[in-house]
Design an enzyme around this catalytic site. Structure first.
Site, PDB file in Angstrom:
ATOM      1  N   LYS A  51       0.952  -1.165   0.144  1.00  0.00           N
ATOM      2  CA  LYS A  51      -0.005  -0.043   0.058  1.00  0.00           C
ATOM      3  C   LYS A  51       0.591   1.291   0.086  1.00  0.00           C
ATOM      4  O   LYS A  51       0.444   2.377  -0.639  1.00  0.00           O
ATOM      5  CB  LYS A  51      -0.925  -0.080   1.381  1.00  0.00           C
ATOM      6  CG  LYS A  51      -2.214  -0.854   1.264  1.00  0.00           C
ATOM      7  CD  LYS A  51      -3.202  -0.589   1.987  1.00  0.00           C
ATOM      8  CE  LYS A  51      -4.259  -1.608   1.952  1.00  0.00           C
ATOM      9  NZ  LYS A  51      -5.407  -1.058   2.912  1.00  0.00           N
ATOM     10  N   LYS A  94      -5.466  -9.850  -6.900  1.00  0.00           N
ATOM     11  CA  LYS A  94      -6.601 -10.002  -6.118  1.00  0.00           C
ATOM     12  C   LYS A  94      -7.599  -8.839  -6.341  1.00  0.00           C
ATOM     13  O   LYS A  94      -7.379  -8.009  -6.636  1.00  0.00           O
ATOM     14  CB  LYS A  94      -6.008  -9.816  -4.456  1.00  0.00           C
ATOM     15  CG  LYS A  94      -6.997  -9.957  -3.403  1.00  0.00           C
ATOM     16  CD  LYS A  94      -6.533  -9.522  -2.290  1.00  0.00           C
ATOM     17  CE  LYS A  94      -6.744  -8.144  -1.942  1.00  0.00           C
ATOM     18  NZ  LYS A  94      -6.402  -7.642  -0.902  1.00  0.00           N
ATOM     19  N   LYS A 122     -11.246  -3.600  -3.739  1.00  0.00           N
ATOM     20  CA  LYS A 122     -12.517  -2.764  -3.498  1.00  0.00           C
ATOM     21  C   LYS A 122     -12.045  -1.482  -4.529  1.00  0.00           C
ATOM     22  O   LYS A 122     -12.714  -0.760  -5.104  1.00  0.00           O
ATOM     23  CB  LYS A 122     -12.734  -2.103  -2.212  1.00  0.00           C
ATOM     24  CG  LYS A 122     -13.300  -3.392  -1.310  1.00  0.00           C
ATOM     25  CD  LYS A 122     -14.352  -2.899  -0.414  1.00  0.00           C
ATOM     26  CE  LYS A 122     -13.522  -2.012   0.432  1.00  0.00           C
ATOM     27  NZ  LYS A 122     -13.378  -2.628   2.055  1.00  0.00           N
TER      28      LYS A 122
HETATM   29  P1  AMP Z   1     -11.274  -5.007   2.510  1.00  0.00           P
HETATM   30  O1  AMP Z   1     -11.813  -5.109   1.028  1.00  0.00           O
HETATM   31  O2  AMP Z   1      -9.595  -5.136   2.497  1.00  0.00           O
HETATM   32  O3  AMP Z   1     -11.824  -4.166   3.426  1.00  0.00           O
HETATM   33  O4  AMP Z   1     -11.569  -6.463   3.093  1.00  0.00           O
HETATM   34  C1  AMP Z   1     -12.653  -7.021   3.747  1.00  0.00           C
HETATM   35  C2  AMP Z   1     -12.518  -8.069   4.058  1.00  0.00           C
HETATM   36  O5  AMP Z   1     -12.731  -9.189   2.643  1.00  0.00           O
HETATM   37  C3  AMP Z   1     -11.287  -8.807   4.773  1.00  0.00           C
HETATM   38  O6  AMP Z   1     -11.586  -9.960   5.336  1.00  0.00           O
HETATM   39  C4  AMP Z   1     -10.658  -9.294   3.656  1.00  0.00           C
HETATM   40  O7  AMP Z   1      -9.692 -10.371   3.839  1.00  0.00           O
HETATM   41  C5  AMP Z   1     -11.773 -10.087   2.486  1.00  0.00           C
HETATM   42  N1  AMP Z   1     -11.397  -9.778   1.166  1.00  0.00           N
HETATM   43  C6  AMP Z   1     -10.802  -8.682   0.563  1.00  0.00           C
HETATM   44  N2  AMP Z   1     -10.691  -9.031  -0.868  1.00  0.00           N
HETATM   45  C7  AMP Z   1     -10.655 -10.386  -1.090  1.00  0.00           C
HETATM   46  C8  AMP Z   1     -10.618 -11.278  -2.164  1.00  0.00           C
HETATM   47  N3  AMP Z   1     -10.143 -10.604  -3.333  1.00  0.00           N
HETATM   48  N4  AMP Z   1     -11.214 -12.527  -2.061  1.00  0.00           N
HETATM   49  C9  AMP Z   1     -11.582 -13.007  -0.862  1.00  0.00           C
HETATM   50  N5  AMP Z   1     -11.611 -12.402   0.385  1.00  0.00           N
HETATM   51  C10 AMP Z   1     -11.125 -10.926   0.305  1.00  0.00           C
END
Ligand code: AMP
Ligand code: TRP
Length: 336
Positions: free
Chosen positions: A118, A199, A202
């Site tokens: 990041k 990956k 968001k």
């Molecule tokens: P974030 O998008 O970083 O706020 O992640 C929120 C939750 O979703 C966390 O538990 C992450 O580990 C999970 N997560 C985020 N992106 C992925 C992805 N591409 N595949 C599976 N889990 C994800």
């Protein structure tokens, strides 16, 4: 008779970017399963979203908090059985975050791979981005958490949380219960549909069409993203191991439909990718249609969500207070 304590589960999502099917598969669908048997707490972690100021503008953050909280509920998180709240409304998180920051060696934070990736993308890196996993540890330790259901990218942060809690217990006496991550065997890392070596994210989902499937994307956009998903140069589904893009589609199908992976592979192997994709559109729609509808219903009456979040914050404050008091006493804060 010994009292059996239900497992305490805690997890959260940042209110930034576009919540996507990877978040659902990797984390939120797992939360929904756990709420039946565990004592679960799900938080919208707005203090974390401030660590990358470019990602969410102040004027948008409050609206995002609401949107994400409503999406938790629309995804099947039941506020009558779980505690759902906004992180910044429970000040114990920031307080314990500071106490733990003082007990965390800097070298531990520099080792975090998410900080490395990041910070490379930013011109100026705020100190919050480095300290962020300590705040995450505070979130978890505040509630005597046993299990933290997350996607694979968070594993290192949960291990760090254990290390911080363990070190604190050694330095200041038994204070915290040490949690474990709970990560899906299949679906813990959903890849971008446009680039299966990355990956699903968001922030990318917000700017690059076809990268993610947003939980609130309209059916037309969902269909387009799946039909255009990168597979491999061949026309036919031969060997799933040969192509990360195909593997990713099969994983989405598997987790969302509940069908065994091998049965899916047997059905589509040897045929064109179009068949797999077309049916996956239906599987994804069966998941998203009720989420969209419930989200729209909740958005139509903001007072209902407000009441749920007020109750959630109040419950969270009550649960966090004794743990914060224990930590403060053990480090010597306050008066003798
Ligand atoms: P974030 O998008 O970083 O706020 O992640 C929120 C939750 O979703 C966390 O538990 C992450 O580990 C999970 N997560 C985020 N992106 C992925 C992805 N591409 N595949 C599976 N889990 C994800
Ligand atoms: N860091 C997590 C993410 O980016 C969000 C998060 C903050 C979290 N606090 C948490 C996840 C506590 C689980 C438990 O996805």
């Amino acid at each position: 008779m010994s009292e059996i304590r239900k497992k305490r589960v805690f997890s959260g999502v940042q209110p930034s970017g576009k919540l996507h099917i990877g978040n659902y598969v990797g984390a939120i669908s797992l939360w929904r399963e756990l709420q039946a048997t565990a004592d679960a707490i799900f938080c919208v972690v707005d203090l974390h979203a401030m660590t990358v100021p470019e990602a969410v503008k102040p004027a948008e953050l409050r609206a995002k908090n609401r949107e994400i909280a409503a999406l938790y509920i629309a995804c099947g998180i039941d506020p009558s059985r779980t505690t759902v709240f906004i992180q910044s409304e429970v000040t114990a998180h920031a307080e314990l975050g500071w106490i733990l920051t003082c007990a965390t060696p800097l070298g531990w934070l520099h080792r975090m791979t998410q900080f490395k990736s990041k910070s490379e993308r930013q011109e100026t890196v705020g100190s919050g981005l480095l300290v962020y996993p300590v705040l995450q540890a505070a979130d978890i330790l505040l509630y005597d958490t046993d299990l933290v259901p997350v996607g694979e990218d968070q594993k290192q942060h949960i291990e760090l949380c254990r290390d911080i809690g363990d070190r604190f217990n050694h330095l200041f006496g038994e204070t915290f219960r040490l949690p474990s991550p709970l990560i899906r065997e299949s679906g813990a890392r959903i890849m971008g549909l446009d680039a299966p070596d990355q990956k699903m994210s968001k922030s990318t989902g917000e700017t690059v069409p076809g990268h993610s499937i947003g939980l609130l994307d309209p059916p037309g956009a969902v269909k387009k993203a799946i039909m255009r998903a990168v597979t491999d140069p061949g026309q036919e589904f031969r060997d799933e191991h040969a192509s990360p893009g195909v593997r990713n589609l099969v994983t989405l199908y598997e987790v969302l439909s509940g069908e065994p992976r091998q049965a899916i592979i047997d059905r589509y192997q040897g045929g064109g990718y179009g068949y797999l994709k077309k049916d996956l559109v239906d599987v994804v729609e069966a998941t998203l249609a009720p989420i969209r509808a419930e989200h729209a219903r909740l958005s139509a009456d903001p007072a209902v969500l407000d009441r749920l979040l007020d109750e959630g914050a109040s419950r969270a404050r009550d649960l966090a207070a004794p743990v914060l008091a224990r930590a403060k006493r053990n480090v010597g804060l306050g008066r003798a």
